[in-house]
Scaffold this motif. Structure first.
Motif, PDB file in Angstrom:
ATOM      1  N   ALA A 168       0.929  -1.034   0.073  1.00 56.38           N
ATOM      2  CA  ALA A 168       0.102  -0.050   0.093  1.00 56.38           C
ATOM      3  C   ALA A 168       0.898   1.465   0.135  1.00 56.38           C
ATOM      4  N   ALA A 169       2.036   1.061   0.790  1.00 58.65           N
ATOM      5  CA  ALA A 169       2.906   2.346   0.873  1.00 58.65           C
ATOM      6  C   ALA A 169       3.440   2.720  -0.357  1.00 58.65           C
ATOM      7  N   MET A 170       3.873   1.595  -1.305  1.00 61.32           N
ATOM      8  CA  MET A 170       4.643   1.661  -2.317  1.00 61.32           C
ATOM      9  C   MET A 170       3.679   2.133  -3.522  1.00 61.32           C
ATOM     10  N   ILE A 209       2.975   6.107  -2.582  1.00 65.84           N
ATOM     11  CA  ILE A 209       4.167   6.952  -2.948  1.00 65.84           C
ATOM     12  C   ILE A 209       4.447   7.066  -4.457  1.00 65.84           C
ATOM     13  N   CYS A 210       4.380   5.808  -5.194  1.00 61.95           N
ATOM     14  CA  CYS A 210       4.683   5.813  -6.693  1.00 61.95           C
ATOM     15  C   CYS A 210       3.497   6.890  -7.414  1.00 61.95           C
ATOM     16  N   ALA A 211       2.114   6.592  -6.954  1.00 62.40           N
ATOM     17  CA  ALA A 211       1.106   7.273  -7.473  1.00 62.40           C
ATOM     18  C   ALA A 211       1.322   8.943  -7.426  1.00 62.40           C
ATOM     19  N   ALA A 212       1.727   9.109  -6.017  1.00 57.02           N
ATOM     20  CA  ALA A 212       2.022  10.560  -5.741  1.00 57.02           C
ATOM     21  C   ALA A 212       3.034  11.105  -6.687  1.00 57.02           C
ATOM     22  N   ILE A 213       4.046  10.420  -6.981  1.00 58.59           N
ATOM     23  CA  ILE A 213       5.113  11.150  -7.673  1.00 58.59           C
ATOM     24  C   ILE A 213       4.890  11.291  -8.990  1.00 58.59           C
ATOM     25  N   ALA A 214       3.923  10.164  -9.639  1.00 62.32           N
ATOM     26  CA  ALA A 214       3.430  10.362 -10.774  1.00 62.32           C
ATOM     27  C   ALA A 214       2.473  11.430 -11.049  1.00 62.32           C
ATOM     28  N   LEU A 215       1.540  11.475 -10.281  1.00 66.47           N
ATOM     29  CA  LEU A 215       0.374  12.347 -10.597  1.00 66.47           C
ATOM     30  C   LEU A 215       0.505  13.844  -9.922  1.00 66.47           C
ATOM     31  N   LEU A 216       1.210  13.837  -9.018  1.00 67.21           N
ATOM     32  CA  LEU A 216       1.437  15.327  -8.378  1.00 67.21           C
ATOM     33  C   LEU A 216       2.725  16.089  -8.427  1.00 67.21           C
ATOM     34  N   PRO A 217       2.892  16.715  -9.480  1.00 66.00           N
ATOM     35  CA  PRO A 217       4.158  17.353  -9.791  1.00 66.00           C
ATOM     36  C   PRO A 217       4.583  18.271  -8.514  1.00 66.00           C
ATOM     37  N   VAL A 272       2.386   6.367 -22.050  1.00 65.24           N
ATOM     38  CA  VAL A 272       1.890   7.779 -21.540  1.00 65.24           C
ATOM     39  C   VAL A 272       3.017   8.590 -21.179  1.00 65.24           C
ATOM     40  N   GLY A 273       4.288   8.324 -21.646  1.00 62.98           N
ATOM     41  CA  GLY A 273       5.113   9.348 -20.812  1.00 62.98           C
ATOM     42  C   GLY A 273       6.136   8.822 -19.881  1.00 62.98           C
ATOM     43  N   ASP A 274       7.069   9.607 -19.490  1.00 60.24           N
ATOM     44  CA  ASP A 274       7.978   9.141 -18.322  1.00 60.24           C
ATOM     45  C   ASP A 274       7.502   8.765 -17.056  1.00 60.24           C
ATOM     46  N   ALA A 275       6.150   9.571 -16.762  1.00 67.12           N
ATOM     47  CA  ALA A 275       5.333   9.064 -15.772  1.00 67.12           C
ATOM     48  C   ALA A 275       4.800   7.841 -15.313  1.00 67.12           C
ATOM     49  N   GLY A 276       4.952   7.098 -16.781  1.00 68.21           N
ATOM     50  CA  GLY A 276       4.400   5.861 -16.634  1.00 68.21           C
ATOM     51  C   GLY A 276       5.353   4.901 -16.084  1.00 68.21           C
ATOM     52  N   PHE A 277       6.655   5.148 -15.635  1.00 73.86           N
ATOM     53  CA  PHE A 277       7.443   4.349 -14.811  1.00 73.86           C
ATOM     54  C   PHE A 277       6.823   4.003 -13.441  1.00 73.86           C
ATOM     55  N   PHE A 278       6.284   5.324 -12.812  1.00 75.52           N
ATOM     56  CA  PHE A 278       5.923   5.387 -11.362  1.00 75.52           C
ATOM     57  C   PHE A 278       4.428   4.946 -11.646  1.00 75.52           C
ATOM     58  N   LEU A 279       3.579   5.011 -12.718  1.00 69.46           N
ATOM     59  CA  LEU A 279       2.567   4.374 -12.820  1.00 69.46           C
ATOM     60  C   LEU A 279       2.427   3.019 -12.613  1.00 69.46           C
ATOM     61  N   GLY A 280       3.590   2.526 -13.412  1.00 67.84           N
ATOM     62  CA  GLY A 280       3.591   0.973 -13.336  1.00 67.84           C
ATOM     63  C   GLY A 280       3.864   0.629 -12.461  1.00 67.84           C
ATOM     64  N   LEU A 281       4.769   1.109 -11.613  1.00 68.21           N
ATOM     65  CA  LEU A 281       5.104   0.432  -9.980  1.00 68.21           C
ATOM     66  C   LEU A 281       3.970   0.864  -9.056  1.00 68.21           C
TER      67      LEU A 281
END
Length: 441
Positions: free
Chosen positions: A273-275, A278-286, A352-361
């Protein structure tokens, strides 16, 4: 720890530390160089996956080679192959060639770890393995932090010089083991439990180890790419990667000890859940970009703890006689996961762009968390049988390092309380004392 034990362990740990500096440096360097050369994220993902494919192949076959030629000669051969593959990468920048070289380099690197870990394993008995494993962890993660910080030092160097540094380190790592007056330790061929038997014994442990391989290989391979495309310079990228590894080094043990006092399945659910968060926040909240070091530190603590907590959960269900083979089998499951994630996540980055990395995680974290919740609803976790041990993914021989005397004793006591004879039918277990299992002993 006695002076004699430290003297026996010092040489392999020093070799591991020297090689680990170059290995951590090289992983990020390759990603950054391919990106600077204009290669696509998908290509970079496949080149990164080649290294983990080599690790998986090495985990299956390198112990046989080691049994034939001995530890010191095997180490010299494997370290020389690492140096040669790195030097060839410095001479020619070609993605197809680098795929082959990284595959061979991964196979040789696993051989190096196999020698070091089996040497440590035979240096002392099970009573001090916990302390040996702690020294191993410090060497491994400390080298990883220093290796990432070398990125800034090598930023102004030419095309070949950074690869020469890695090759020099690989060559120097031979000296500690080659200079000590000791014969090669004895060892046996690994016989890990089959994947099907592991799934029957501990589905949560298998999925946790598989997911750990998926996540860690993606982070090591693709996080430098994300950071570079976000506008960070090479020195800053090295610092961010060092912060991530430092988080894994400092938070893994507290999380593990927390799992000793609580349901390990709950701990795995919270890590996932923490992972995800954190990853969704980095990807979606610049707007959180200023908090990136803190986020990466916390992310490192979670993802590096996933594998050892999953192994500890699996050990809570295993008979004492199956602990070593179970650890070896889970390592191979982890290696399989590590080969798959870079090619899986890079197409998302391309779409989807570089944010796809954290979206994938984040998606991986959500899938893992959902599986852990489902498994807990089917079968709650048993009580921990022994204290948590930090447990990085290792070689099939080094996996035995985590099987401490306390863990074996706890498993034997668990066998007396619960009939585990059907858990692994081909392993002898103690006869369960059903009549007086809960009477004072």
């Amino acid at each position: 720890m006695s002076r004699q034990l430290l003297s026996l362990a010092l040489a392999p740990l020093l070799g591991l530390f020297i090689l680990g500096i170059g290995n951590g440096f090289l992983a990020s360097l390759i990603t950054l160089r391919l990106d600077a050369a204009g290669e696509s994220a998908t290509t970079i993902g496949w080149v990164s996956a080649a290294y983990y494919i080599g690790l998986a192949v090495g985990a299956l076959v390198n112990d046989r080679l080691l049994l034939r030629i001995g530890h010191i000669r095997a180490y010299a051969c494997f370290a020389s192959l690492v140096a040669v593959t790195v030097l060839l990468q410095g001479l020619w920048l070609n993605a197809g060639l680098w795929f082959t070289l990284r595959l061979v380099g991964g196979w040789a690197t696993l051989g190096v770890y196999l020698v070091i870990e089996s040497w440590l394993l035979t240096s002392a008995d099970a009573r001090v393995r916990g302390r040996l494993l702690a020294l191993y962890m410090i060497s491994l993660y400390g080298a990883g932090v220093i290796g990432q910080l070398l990125l800034g030092v090598a930023d102004g160097a030419g095309a070949s010089e950074p690869f020469m540094i890695v090759a020099i380190l690989a060559s120097l790592s031979v000296l500690p083991l080659g200079m000590i007056p000791r014969v090669s330790p004895l060892m046996e061929q690994a016989e890990p439990l089959s994947p099907w038997r592991l799934i029957t014994l501990t589905p949560t442990g298998v999925m946790g180890c598989f997911g750990s391989g998926l996540v860690l290989s993606a982070v090591y391979s693709l996080l430098p790419l994300y950071l570079q495309r976000s506008g960070l310079d090479v020195q800053k990228i090295g610092e961010m990667m060092a912060v991530l590894i430092l988080g894994g080094m400092l938070l893994q043990y507290p999380i593990g000890r927390w799992s000793d006092r609580h349901d390990r399945q709950i701990v795995l659910i919270l890590i996932a859940a923490a992972m995800t968060a954190i990853c969704a926040a980095i990807a979606l909240l610049p707007t959180l970009a200023g908090l990136l070091p803190v986020m990466l530190f916390l992310l490192g603590g979670g993802i590096f703890a996933l594998y050892p907590v999953a192994v500890s959960h699996a050990a809570d269900r295993a008979p004492a006689g199956a602990l070593v083979r179970m650890s070896q089998g889970l390592l191979l499951i982890n290696a399989l996961g590590a080969t798959l994630s870079p090619p899986l996540i890079t197409p998302l980055m391309a779409r989807v762009g570089d944010a796809g990395f954290f979206l994938g995680l984040a998606t991986l974290g959500l899938a893992l968390g959902s599986f852990f919740v489902w498994r807990r609803s089917q079968r709650p976790a048993p009580m921990p049988v022994a204290p948590f041990n930090p447990n990085p993914p290792q070689s099939v021989m080094g996996a035995e390092l985590v099987v401490t005397e306390a863990l074996v004793q706890g498993a034997i006591e668990h066998e007396h309380q619960e009939d585990l004879s059907q858990a692994v039918p081909d392993v002898e277990t103690a006869m369960p004392e059903t009549a007086n299992a809960f009477e004072p002993r």
